[in-house]
Scaffold this motif. Sequence first.
Motif, PDB file in Angstrom:
ATOM      1  N   ASP A   1      24.644  26.046  15.542  1.00 13.63           N
ATOM      2  CA  ASP A   1      25.743  26.773  15.829  1.00 13.63           C
ATOM      3  C   ASP A   1      26.009  27.836  14.572  1.00 13.63           C
ATOM      4  O   ASP A   1      26.625  28.997  14.872  1.00 13.63           O
ATOM      5  N   LEU A   2      25.950  27.536  13.250  1.00 15.21           N
ATOM      6  CA  LEU A   2      26.158  28.220  12.310  1.00 15.21           C
ATOM      7  C   LEU A   2      24.895  28.100  11.227  1.00 15.21           C
ATOM      8  O   LEU A   2      24.398  27.284  11.056  1.00 15.21           O
ATOM      9  N   VAL A   3      24.364  29.594  10.842  1.00 17.44           N
ATOM     10  CA  VAL A   3      23.509  29.669   9.923  1.00 17.44           C
ATOM     11  C   VAL A   3      24.207  30.092   8.621  1.00 17.44           C
ATOM     12  O   VAL A   3      25.097  31.279   8.704  1.00 17.44           O
ATOM     13  N   VAL A   4      24.078  29.408   7.449  1.00 14.17           N
ATOM     14  CA  VAL A   4      24.476  29.992   6.229  1.00 14.17           C
ATOM     15  C   VAL A   4      23.109  30.227   5.612  1.00 14.17           C
ATOM     16  O   VAL A   4      22.529  29.472   4.933  1.00 14.17           O
ATOM     17  N   ASP A   5      22.990  31.621   5.007  1.00 14.98           N
ATOM     18  CA  ASP A   5      21.823  32.111   4.353  1.00 14.98           C
ATOM     19  C   ASP A   5      21.950  32.554   3.113  1.00 14.98           C
ATOM     20  O   ASP A   5      23.186  33.360   2.778  1.00 14.98           O
ATOM     21  N   VAL A   6      21.123  32.183   1.991  1.00 20.31           N
ATOM     22  CA  VAL A   6      21.446  32.772   0.741  1.00 20.31           C
ATOM     23  C   VAL A   6      20.150  33.364   0.080  1.00 20.31           C
ATOM     24  O   VAL A   6      19.935  33.843  -1.183  1.00 20.31           O
ATOM     25  N   VAL A   7      18.999  33.268   0.901  1.00 21.37           N
ATOM     26  CA  VAL A   7      17.865  33.943   0.712  1.00 21.37           C
ATOM     27  C   VAL A   7      17.480  35.199   1.000  1.00 21.37           C
ATOM     28  O   VAL A   7      16.782  35.990   0.328  1.00 21.37           O
ATOM     29  N   GLY A   8      17.930  35.570   2.473  1.00 15.78           N
ATOM     30  CA  GLY A   8      17.492  37.150   2.964  1.00 15.78           C
ATOM     31  C   GLY A   8      16.292  37.143   3.239  1.00 15.78           C
ATOM     32  O   GLY A   8      15.453  36.405   3.384  1.00 15.78           O
ATOM     33  N   GLY A   9      15.592  38.320   3.299  1.00 13.40           N
ATOM     34  CA  GLY A   9      14.451  38.619   3.752  1.00 13.40           C
ATOM     35  C   GLY A   9      13.863  37.990   5.067  1.00 13.40           C
ATOM     36  O   GLY A   9      14.586  37.807   6.101  1.00 13.40           O
ATOM     37  N   LYS A  10      12.495  37.501   5.114  1.00 13.97           N
ATOM     38  CA  LYS A  10      12.024  36.989   6.231  1.00 13.97           C
ATOM     39  C   LYS A  10      12.616  35.936   6.638  1.00 13.97           C
ATOM     40  O   LYS A  10      12.822  35.368   7.822  1.00 13.97           O
ATOM     41  N   THR A  11      13.212  35.033   5.680  1.00 19.13           N
ATOM     42  CA  THR A  11      13.790  33.906   5.815  1.00 19.13           C
ATOM     43  C   THR A  11      15.012  34.077   6.715  1.00 19.13           C
ATOM     44  O   THR A  11      15.376  33.295   7.844  1.00 19.13           O
ATOM     45  N   LEU A  12      15.659  34.824   6.388  1.00 11.97           N
ATOM     46  CA  LEU A  12      17.011  35.480   7.016  1.00 11.97           C
ATOM     47  C   LEU A  12      16.657  35.925   8.683  1.00 11.97           C
ATOM     48  O   LEU A  12      17.114  35.515   9.554  1.00 11.97           O
ATOM     49  N   GLY A  13      15.589  36.656   8.640  1.00 12.19           N
ATOM     50  CA  GLY A  13      14.873  37.130  10.013  1.00 12.19           C
ATOM     51  C   GLY A  13      14.818  36.050  11.019  1.00 12.19           C
ATOM     52  O   GLY A  13      14.897  36.085  12.021  1.00 12.19           O
ATOM     53  N   GLY A  14      14.316  34.960  10.412  1.00 17.46           N
ATOM     54  CA  GLY A  14      13.781  33.973  11.019  1.00 17.46           C
ATOM     55  C   GLY A  14      14.645  32.980  11.689  1.00 17.46           C
ATOM     56  O   GLY A  14      15.098  32.488  12.720  1.00 17.46           O
ATOM     57  N   CYS A  15      15.941  33.206  10.930  1.00 25.50           N
ATOM     58  CA  CYS A  15      17.263  32.415  11.403  1.00 25.50           C
ATOM     59  C   CYS A  15      17.803  32.985  12.604  1.00 25.50           C
ATOM     60  O   CYS A  15      18.654  32.269  13.326  1.00 25.50           O
ATOM     61  N   TRP A  16      17.370  34.239  13.103  1.00 24.10           N
ATOM     62  CA  TRP A  16      17.801  34.878  14.497  1.00 24.10           C
ATOM     63  C   TRP A  16      17.296  33.926  15.333  1.00 24.10           C
ATOM     64  O   TRP A  16      17.798  33.807  16.381  1.00 24.10           O
ATOM     65  N   VAL A  17      16.188  33.314  15.293  1.00 21.63           N
ATOM     66  CA  VAL A  17      15.615  32.690  16.333  1.00 21.63           C
ATOM     67  C   VAL A  17      16.250  31.169  16.120  1.00 21.63           C
ATOM     68  O   VAL A  17      16.419  30.580  17.427  1.00 21.63           O
ATOM     69  N   GLY A  18      16.762  30.749  15.235  1.00 23.42           N
ATOM     70  CA  GLY A  18      17.322  29.555  15.047  1.00 23.42           C
ATOM     71  C   GLY A  18      18.585  29.450  15.479  1.00 23.42           C
ATOM     72  O   GLY A  18      19.168  28.276  15.757  1.00 23.42           O
TER      73      GLY A  18
END
Length: 339
Positions: free
Chosen positions: A233-250
């Motif tokens: 339900d909630l993603v909190v990202d501190v990394v950015g880049g490909k990792t953050l891009g992948g979170c759109w799937v998650g």
Amino acid sequence: MALPTTMRTLLQTSRESTALISTTSPLPTPTHPDDVLVQVHATCPCAGELLWARDFPNAIPASKVLIPCQDLAGTVVSAPSGSGFAEEDRVYCRIDAGRPGAAREYALARATELAKIPEGLGWIEAAATPLSALTAWQALFVHGTLNSKAVIGDEDTKKENGRQRVLVTGAAGGVGSWLVQLAALAGAGAVVAVCGTNKVEAVRELGATEVINYQETTVEEWVAVDPAGREVDLVVDVVGGKTLGGCWVGVKEGGTLISVNTPPDMVKPAGSEKKAKSSFFIVEPLGNNLAEIGDLIAAGKLRPTVDSVWEFDEFEKAFERLESGHAKGKIVIKVSDQA
């Protein structure tokens, strides 16, 4: 209290360079009605901060004296009447990034930024707290979808939070370790931590219920095994880049995606039709938020995570350790002999 006329200070040589020098400068003089003069005992650098003046000129005034390290733990030397602080108070804070930092023996903080250090918390742990803990608090409870009342025992809000799955990237780092602790304390139904192999056990101890080892699998691959069960339900990202891009799937359709590194829309995968609330924010240095966090630390419900401690003269090694990306928690620089 007799004060020296000069002090040791770290100084960034220019807005265009990340080079630092150790020099001597006069003690700062309060000029704002909210200014509190603090003797600094320990401070912490923040990843990327030596690029802020160059990359974010609207946020970092041209007039700023480029003293790094906005986290501070120290002793009040002088405070304005009615500020709530007095000489010899043990305090900590995050100094606003638009003003000179705390990599010096004396610094100016605003009373609105300060909180008193909880009993039992030493200078090193106190310095490791403000920026990371405030960022995590505001990401989850101000910009995010969890309710902060749950961390002080409100059972109704804890049940509401229990319906949410939360994913945290960089989960073993300075901000990530607080995110995991706070999400778990708030009763999130699941706390999914993204970290490397040698940090898996550490994030589980902090409260993670599920772990994605990015050295073995991506967020996308992990979610693909069971999308209905693993999306969050909630993603909190501190990394950015490909990792953050992948979170759109998650993230679930209609979920929330927050980053303190990069605006999430900038790395949304091409062709993705996923609809989610997304935002990027910069932490507000609020002493009242820090006081709430301090109460939880004093109650033994939260704890700062320190990677390593460095002497003032070892500042170059401290920044190297920080920028390596391998730290487990905060890098702390001792400024006084009391730390």
